[in-house]
Design an enzyme around this catalytic site. Structure first.
Site, mmCIF file in Angstrom:
data_model
loop_
_atom_site.group_PDB
_atom_site.id
_atom_site.type_symbol
_atom_site.label_atom_id
_atom_site.label_comp_id
_atom_site.label_asym_id
_atom_site.label_seq_id
_atom_site.Cartn_x
_atom_site.Cartn_y
_atom_site.Cartn_z
ATOM 1 N N THR A 302 0.912 -1.093 -0.077
ATOM 2 C CA THR A 302 0.096 -0.069 -0.052
ATOM 3 C C THR A 302 0.898 1.088 -0.173
ATOM 4 O O THR A 302 1.788 1.197 0.538
ATOM 5 C CB THR A 302 -0.839 0.280 1.291
ATOM 6 O OG1 THR A 302 -0.103 0.245 2.363
ATOM 7 C CG2 THR A 302 -1.705 -1.106 1.521
ATOM 8 N N ASP A 303 0.188 2.264 -0.599
ATOM 9 C CA ASP A 303 0.862 3.651 -0.284
ATOM 10 C C ASP A 303 0.817 3.840 1.073
ATOM 11 O O ASP A 303 -0.183 3.287 2.181
ATOM 12 C CB ASP A 303 0.498 4.700 -1.106
ATOM 13 C CG ASP A 303 1.384 5.820 -1.424
ATOM 14 O OD1 ASP A 303 2.197 6.030 -0.307
ATOM 15 O OD2 ASP A 303 0.952 6.833 -2.340
#
Length: 775
Positions: A302-303
């Site tokens: 994920t960011d």
């Protein structure tokens, strides 16, 4: 007596410390010896680890991964789902920091990298947008290889990790996007080729072992992400409304190529939603496409804090545990942040996620580390074990940074061949502007500590005698300091104005509103130009394009150069170009729009294609037909090049099965299916290029196509590009292999790839060639 002995002991200690310090200064390798890399399976230090199959490098990866995962408890597994992964000391696994960055050099942005002691800095290349302007695929890969070498060298002394969340391959769709500087530009073909080449440069090992990785790259931010902070719209809760056509035609191709051709080890999902679903929680986009259709060999990350944003900003889920389960079940393997570390156990307890899904995620993560040799013991005894501080900031690496900047610099205007200047005839040069003596600004964002800086002023001063004035109080130029600037300009034989922006104007989490030069910069340029008696060269240091129409139309501004954010050697590269030691060959990887475009088009409108009913003009050179300051691909040289098409078919017949409906009915397009997408659907285009100028230079040959007007096809799109180096009067051949399905195809409204039947037009420079595709 005791006091005397104590004092003697203190003096002796100082003496010994002094000797040690002297030895360190005389031999820096002794300093590096004090730093150790992080790795698992240290069988030398703990012989008992030999009993674990996952520490046996002679076994296959699948066996090793399975052995490790089955030995882990659930809390231990959960600790391996976050970027600051926990240690499992009983199995000889230390803490590992996944988050490192290498956008254009090893960066201190992520916590996995530290610049200190034996490695105070690393080579800082131009921001990708300027590197992409070189249109040199070999350069893209070479930079990646150098960056991975320096990363491995730093890893060996405990200052860097092995997993790098780069490159950024989002399409630079809107000129106001603050992160456009990080990307290869607006074109899917260029962006795809950059992605594949840079990833290969980072990942491929010198021994040719395709199962192993030098370092692990990550293509980000998947997908349709290009709004950060614009008029109250924030990336954390922005819903990108994207048609199936635009998704398959524009936003997805670079990621698809990155996985299928680059064999990237990771893909990062973005903060935003796409059509109402958070990307990091969308099973179709993650498990369905990345893992399923494209068969990613690696991990999905994920960011940073994306799950937190899904829960707290987007309010997509009711509880943190639901959010954790959503992401894991969608296909996420690693969480940048601590969200999964906090809430996964609760999600398991509530029956929201199965432990088998956690096993899948952990398996993908540790498999990546195994490909990196992390579980093979001391890396100093492996392939890259000889690398160390001596291999960072080498003269060759620093020269490559200068060469990359030179190749990317774009000459936008050059009235009456005002450039190059002659170092022998120019006796005085006025250097003016808020970026004239820029150092850190040249790096752009996601930077590291550079080996050294050469500012524009320093680079120019090394050529001729210079006088400097900032022209503005700062980059925002709220106050124009024109009196001194005009004074030195009037007395000089030539003037270089270095204007533009910095990270206070455009960067991550900061999109622009205006496309014009900040504050009173335009006023400074015009006032200085009025009093100058010789050539006036305007240099734009920026990420995105600027509306500099005032300078384009001002006859007193003789030349304009765009230098992007050119990296540590930017000033030296600029001086090389201005004084003719390097013939500029950069071409714009993005369209430069007028301010009226920004005034009219909302940044949050994701549509690529124009809408004549509403007056929406569309985006990028592929669909936008309105006024521009400079077009995609624009770039001048000190030489001139003549193009000639020497081989290209005028028609092409596609072979269909006897019962195909298009034999009996009129068809505008065909499905790009296997039955027509074979060798019979490919053809060659050969072009003769001649340098008709007086000096040697590099020239980018673009092959564009205009397809039939079906399915909202692009007005023009790039099929490919080649780089030729030619001396005066020298000729060369650019060869393109064109596949009808891959290159001439278009995407229909449902997101399916089609081959248009009828009239196609090939473009090379000012030349056009008609091609009819029929059945």
């Amino acid at each position: 007596m005791a006091r005397a002995i104590k004092m003697d002991s203190v003096l002796l200690c100082f003496h010994i410390l002094g000797l040690i310090l002297c030895r360190f200064l005389a031999d820096p390798s002794l300093v590096s010896a004090q730093n150790s890399p992080v790795f698992a399976c240290d069988v030398d230090g703990n012989p008992g680890l030999k009993n674990f199959a996952f520490c046996d490098s002679s076994r296959d990866e699948k066996t090793r991964v399975k052995d490790l995962v089955k030995r882990l408890t659930l809390p231990e597994k959960i600790s391996l789902l976050v970027n600051s992964a926990g240690n499992v000391s009983r199995l000889g696994i230390p803490r590992y920091e996944w988050w490192s960055e290498a956008l254009h050099g090893v960066s201190y942005t992520g916590p996995g990298v530290k610049f200190s002691g034996p490695v105070p800095g690393a080579t800082s290349f131009p921001q990708p947008l300027l590197t992409a302007a070189s249109f040199n695929v070999t350069l893209f890969q070479t930079i990646g290889k150098v960056v991975s070498t320096e990363a491995r060298a730093m890893h060996n002394v405990g200052l860097a990790g092995l997993t790098y969340w780069s490159p950024n391959i989002n399409i630079f769709r809107d000129p106001r996007w603050g992160r456009g500087q990080e990307t290869p530009g607006e074109d899917p073909v260029l962006t795809s080729q950059y992605a594949v080449a840079y990833v290969k440069g980072l990942q491929q090992r010198d021994d040719g072992n395709k199962k192993k990785l030098k370092v692990a790259a990550c293509c980000k931010h998947y997908t349709a992400y290009d709004v950060d902070e614009w008029k109250g719209h924030r990336r954390y809760n922005f819903n990108a409304v994207v048609t199936k056509q635009d998704m398959e035609d524009t936003f997805q191709p670079p990621f698809k190529k990155c996985v299928l051709e680059g064999n990237v080890a990771s893909v990062m999902c973005s903060y935003n939603q796409v059509n109402g679903k958070p990307v990091c929680g969308d099973h179709d986009l993650l498990a369905g496409v990345i893992r399923g259709k494209w068969n990613l060999n690696g991990y999905i990350v994920t960011d940073c804090d994306s799950f937190n944003e899904i829960f707290n900003s987007q309010h997509y889920t009711k509880t943190p545990e639901e959010t954790a389960a959503l992401g894991i079940n969608a296909g996420v393997d690693l969480n940048c942040g601590q969200f999964l570390g906090k809430y996964t156990q609760g999600a398991v307890n509530q029956g929201l996620v199965k432990e088998s899904e956690i096993d899948r995620a952990v398996s993908n993560n540790v498999a990546t580390l195994m490909r990196l040799g992390f579980f093979d013991g001391d890396p100093r005894k492996q392939l890259y074990g000889n690398l160390g501080p001596k291999d960072v900031c080498t003269p060759d690496h620093q020269e490559l940074a200068r060469e990359a900047a030179r190749q990317g610099i774009v000459l936008l205007k050059n009235s009456e061949d005002s450039l190059p200047l002659s170092a022998n005839s120019i006796k005085s040069l006025a250097v003016i502007g808020p970026n004239a003596d820029a150092t850190h600004t040249m790096l752009g964002n996601y930077e590291g500590t550079p080996c050294k800086y050469t500012s524009p002023l320093q680079g120019l001063k090394a050529m001729v005698q210079t006088v400097y004035s900032p022209g503005c109080d700062n980059i925002a130029c709220g106050k124009a300091l024109v009196d001194d600037a005009k004074k030195i300009a009037a007395a000089a034989e030539a003037v270089v104005l270095v204007m533009g922006s910095d990270q206070s104007i455009e960067t991550e989490a900061r999109d622009r509103i205006n496309l014009t030069l900040p504050g009173q910069q335009s006023f400074v340029v015009s006032e200085v130009a009025k009093v100058s008696k010789g050539p006036v060269i305007l240099v734009i240091m920026s990420g995105g394009g600027m509306d500099v129409s005032f300078a384009v139309n001002d006859p007193k501004v003789s030349s304009i150069l765009w230098v992007g954010f050119p990296g540590e050697a930017g000033g030296a590269a600029l001086a090389d170009v201005i004084f003719g030691y390097y013939n500029p060959c950069g071409r714009l990887p993005m369209t430069w729009y007028p301010q009226s475009y920004a005034d009219k088009v909302p940044m949050i409108d994701m549509r690529m294609r124009p809408d004549s009913k509403t007056g929406y003009p569309g985006r990028t050179y592929r669909f936008y037909a309105g006024p521009t300051i400079f077009k995609f691909g624009h770039g001048l040289s000190y030489s001139q090049y003549k193009h000639q098409i020497i081989k290209a078919p005028k028609s092409l017949s596609l072979l269909l099965q006897q019962d195909h409906i298009c034999h009996s009915s009129t068809c505008k397009s065909l499905d790009a299916a296997d039955q027509i997408c074979g060798n019979s659907s490919a053809f060659d285009v050969h072009l003769k290029i001649k340098n008709v100028g007086k000096i040697s230079g590099s020239h980018t040959v673009f092959l564009f196509s205009s397809p039939p007007s079906i399915h909202g096809a692009p007005q023009k799109h790039l099929l490919g590009f080649e780089k030729l180096n030619l001396g005066p009067s020298e000729e060369g051949i650019a060869r393109f292999r064109v596949d009808v399905c891959k290159h001439l195809g278009v995407v229909d409204e449902a997101g399916n790839r089609k081959v248009g039947l009828g009239h196609h037009v090939l473009h090379v420079g000012d030349l056009t060639h008609s091609l009819t595709v029929r059945v």
